[in-house]
Write a protein that holds these residues in place. Structure first.
Motif, mmCIF file in Angstrom:
data_model
loop_
_atom_site.group_PDB
_atom_site.id
_atom_site.type_symbol
_atom_site.label_atom_id
_atom_site.label_comp_id
_atom_site.label_asym_id
_atom_site.label_seq_id
_atom_site.Cartn_x
_atom_site.Cartn_y
_atom_site.Cartn_z
ATOM 1 N N ASN A 57 0.849 -1.186 0.000
ATOM 2 C CA ASN A 57 0.000 0.000 0.000
ATOM 3 C C ASN A 57 0.885 1.237 0.000
ATOM 4 N N GLY A 58 0.472 2.237 -0.751
ATOM 5 C CA GLY A 58 1.258 3.448 -0.882
ATOM 6 C C GLY A 58 2.056 3.497 -2.165
ATOM 7 N N GLN A 59 2.113 2.377 -2.878
ATOM 8 C CA GLN A 59 2.798 2.345 -4.163
ATOM 9 C C GLN A 59 1.768 2.371 -5.291
ATOM 10 N N CYS A 60 2.225 2.690 -6.486
ATOM 11 C CA CYS A 60 1.324 2.906 -7.621
ATOM 12 C C CYS A 60 0.356 1.749 -7.875
ATOM 13 N N GLY B 276 6.177 2.149 -8.222
ATOM 14 C CA GLY B 276 6.381 3.590 -8.168
ATOM 15 C C GLY B 276 5.589 4.212 -7.025
ATOM 16 N N SER B 277 5.846 5.488 -6.778
ATOM 17 C CA SER B 277 5.096 6.206 -5.751
ATOM 18 C C SER B 277 5.224 7.700 -6.006
ATOM 19 N N CYS B 278 4.289 8.459 -5.431
ATOM 20 C CA CYS B 278 4.360 9.919 -5.526
ATOM 21 C C CYS B 278 3.528 10.531 -4.401
ATOM 22 N N ASP B 279 3.556 11.845 -4.293
ATOM 23 C CA ASP B 279 2.822 12.548 -3.239
ATOM 24 C C ASP B 279 1.320 12.598 -3.497
#
Length: 68
Positions: A6-9, A57-60
């Motif tokens: 959780n928290g990733q694309c 991936g991840s982002c704000d």
């Protein structure tokens, strides 16, 4: 195989616009997929970029997908 959390694309509501729905559900439920999977990012700030991202991936702008 790639696993992600959780928290990733791969678990983001903006991820996977060009992945067939059945496959996208499977990816989100198992939180794993093969190395080649990338998906479109439909976040409004990226829509004109046609951005493709990997499940890790991840982002704000992460937003968790709504479970059915």
């Amino acid at each position: 195989m790639i696993t992600f959390t959780n928290g990733q694309c791969g678990t983001c509501a903006h991820f996977g616009s060009d992945i067939p729905e059945e496959k996208l559900v499977q990816i989100r439920v198992t939180q794993e997929t093969n190395d080649e999977v990338v998906g479109g990012c439909d976040h409004p700030s990226n829509s004109n970029l046609h951005l493709k991202v990997a499940v890790v991936g991840s982002c704000d702008s992460y937003s968790p997908f709504a479970a059915a």
